[in-house]
Design an enzyme around this catalytic site. Structure first.
Site, PDB file in Angstrom:
ATOM      1  N   ASN A   7       8.523  18.712  -0.096  1.00  0.00           N
ATOM      2  CA  ASN A   7       8.596  19.404   1.187  1.00  0.00           C
ATOM      3  C   ASN A   7       9.049  18.370   2.212  1.00  0.00           C
ATOM      4  O   ASN A   7       8.255  17.573   2.699  1.00  0.00           O
ATOM      5  CB  ASN A   7       7.210  19.969   1.525  1.00  0.00           C
ATOM      6  CG  ASN A   7       7.189  20.724   2.837  1.00  0.00           C
ATOM      7  OD1 ASN A   7       8.177  20.729   3.584  1.00  0.00           O
ATOM      8  ND2 ASN A   7       6.079  21.356   3.136  1.00  0.00           N
ATOM      9  N   ARG A  83      11.030  22.972  -0.842  1.00  0.00           N
ATOM     10  CA  ARG A  83      10.778  23.976   0.192  1.00  0.00           C
ATOM     11  C   ARG A  83      11.959  23.974   1.167  1.00  0.00           C
ATOM     12  O   ARG A  83      12.360  22.920   1.654  1.00  0.00           O
ATOM     13  CB  ARG A  83       9.510  23.630   0.941  1.00  0.00           C
ATOM     14  CG  ARG A  83       9.265  24.577   2.079  1.00  0.00           C
ATOM     15  CD  ARG A  83       8.025  24.231   2.840  1.00  0.00           C
ATOM     16  NE  ARG A  83       7.824  25.220   3.878  1.00  0.00           N
ATOM     17  CZ  ARG A  83       7.473  24.928   5.123  1.00  0.00           C
ATOM     18  NH1 ARG A  83       7.258  23.690   5.473  1.00  0.00           N
ATOM     19  NH2 ARG A  83       7.322  25.886   6.003  1.00  0.00           N
ATOM     20  N   GLU A 372       0.957  26.926  -1.413  1.00  0.00           N
ATOM     21  CA  GLU A 372       2.413  27.075  -1.356  1.00  0.00           C
ATOM     22  C   GLU A 372       3.104  26.190  -2.395  1.00  0.00           C
ATOM     23  O   GLU A 372       4.113  26.578  -2.968  1.00  0.00           O
ATOM     24  CB  GLU A 372       2.912  26.746   0.065  1.00  0.00           C
ATOM     25  CG  GLU A 372       2.583  27.869   1.033  1.00  0.00           C
ATOM     26  CD  GLU A 372       2.652  27.471   2.491  1.00  0.00           C
ATOM     27  OE1 GLU A 372       1.802  26.689   2.947  1.00  0.00           O
ATOM     28  OE2 GLU A 372       3.554  27.957   3.192  1.00  0.00           O
TER      29      GLU A 372
END
Ligand code: ADP
Length: 392
Positions: A7, A83, A372
């Site tokens: 991320n 992400r 997530e």
């Protein structure tokens, strides 16, 4: 089978290594303040000595060196999941990254000028570091691509070409599927309202596994009151304030994103601090929490009407998972909608997914910790098609 999840933010790289056979976390870490001399790396909770990272390339190289020195080994990684905040209308699901997908993410930068460039940089650096592995882009917006036109269309001149996209989709997908599992029913037959309450906050209406409305919009500024973002307001406020104060559009945009929400109302963006102020008798903080929870109740009513029938309301993210007072206030007075919270269940401490409504409450109220990274890893495995055993 291991998956590395990255991320990449504008000045940070968060990472997790997951074992997808056991769905367990093997390593987690963060490189922060990339571009500054004070940047550092934390790997599995331990600070790793470093004197700053010039760019994402240097940051990722330090992460790989740390894995090599401290483990676990990265030799069982089969794919890398990334992400990506904005997938526009182009990406309806996670996608295997190639040069064309990279170019499409770049084209979407005007829609997410703070996030997509950093996400893209992370992808480019990681593709160079792992040239033989499949890389998968998982978009925050993708889950909401099922919104019907009536929900995503703004009533403005068509040539502006703006619409609602929605965010937090990876989280909403994860917790709404978990909610169906907890209810012991198939995902396709369950209607859920997801309340993702973190620093950013959103509400999403999920009908049978498909997002049908969501509170964030073209940008993540719309909808619920957030830590520092205003959420919904009369668009007429913008020209009014511009004329009155002489602030530029960029300055107003920045104030709506960084100095509004709970910070604007109560002088603090962390709910724990806001509640401390409330307990000390601070009236601004009291009003802030009233506004915050009033907005949530409004969205519950809105999405109740959108869905027609609601099986579950899910609270998730930092506030949703940890703050019983906010949960209770958000659901106050909704008994006539079949929503009845159980005070003892609501205040019981637990880090696990759990029911906090009364037995017999028509709508089951759940607290489900979001994950997530696990959802990105799952979608990465599905998209890269690395889960299947190759035929002999
Ligand atoms: P992000 O949107 O950055 O991912 P999180 O989902 O981690 O954020 O949520 C962070 C927020 O959660 C904090 O700003 C804080 O307001 C809130 N929070 C965390 N723990 C608690 C708690 N025990 N009680 C109330 N609020 C909490």
């Amino acid at each position: 089978m291991h998956v590395l999840v990255l991320n990449s933010g504008s000045s940070s790289i968060k990472y997790q290594l997951l074992d997808m056979d056991t769905r367990s976390r093997l390593a987690t870490g963060l490189v922060d303040r990339i571009g500054e001399s004070s940047g550092h790396l934390v790997h599995n909770g331990e600070a790793v000595g470093a004197d700053g990272f010039a760019d994402h390339e240097a940051g990722l190289r330090a992460v790989l060196d740390t894995f090599a020195a401290r483990g676990p080994a990265l030799d069982r990684v089969v794919a890398v999941g990334h992400r990506v905040v904005h997938g526009g209308s182009r990406f309806e699901r996670a996608e295997l990254v190639d040069d064309e997908v990279e170019a499409a993410i770049e084209e979407l930068i005007p829609l997410a000028p703070l996030h997509n460039p950093a996400n893209l940089e992370g992808i480019r650096v990681a593709r160079r570091a792992f040239p033989t592995l499949p890389h998968v882009a998982v978009f925050d917006t993708a889950f909401h691509q099922t919104l019907p036109p009536a929900a995503y269309t703004y009533a403005v001149p068509a040539e502006w070409d703006v619409r609602k996209y929605g965010f937090h989709g990876t989280s909403a997908a994860y917790v709404s599927r978990k909610a169906a599992e907890l209810l012991g029913r198939s995902y396709e037959e369950v209607n859920t309202i997801v309340l993702h309450l973190g620093n950013g906050a959103s509400a999403t209406a999920v009908r049978g596994g498909r997002s049908v409305d969501t509170s964030m919009g073209l940008t993540p500024l719309a909808g619920l009151v957030m830590g520092t973002r205003s959420g919904d307001l009369d668009p007429g406020v913008l020209p009014y304030v511009a004329r009155l104060t002489g602030l530029t559009l960029d300055e107003i945009d920045s104030a709506l994103n960084r100095e509004s929400g709970l910070r604007g109302l109560a002088g603090a963006n962390d709910l724990r601090e806001v509640w401390r102020k409330v307990d000390d008798g601070d009236r601004d903080a009291r009003l802030a929490m009233d506004v915050y929870t009033h907005r949530i109740r409004g969205y519950i009513g809105n999405y109740y009407a959108v869905l027609g029938h609601v099986d579950a309301i899910v609270f998730t993210a930092g506030v949703g998972e940890n703050d019983p007072r906010t949960r209770e206030l958000s659901l106050t007075g909704l008994d006539r909608l079949g929503i009845t919270i159980d005070p003892a269940r609501n205040t019981a401490h637990s880090a696990r997914a759990r029911t906090i409504s009364k037995d017999g409450s028509e709508v089951t109220v759940l607290v489900i910790p979001t994950d997530e990274e696990l959802e990105i890893a799952e979608q990465t495995v599905d998209t890269a098609d690395v889960g299947r055993t190759p035929p002999h």
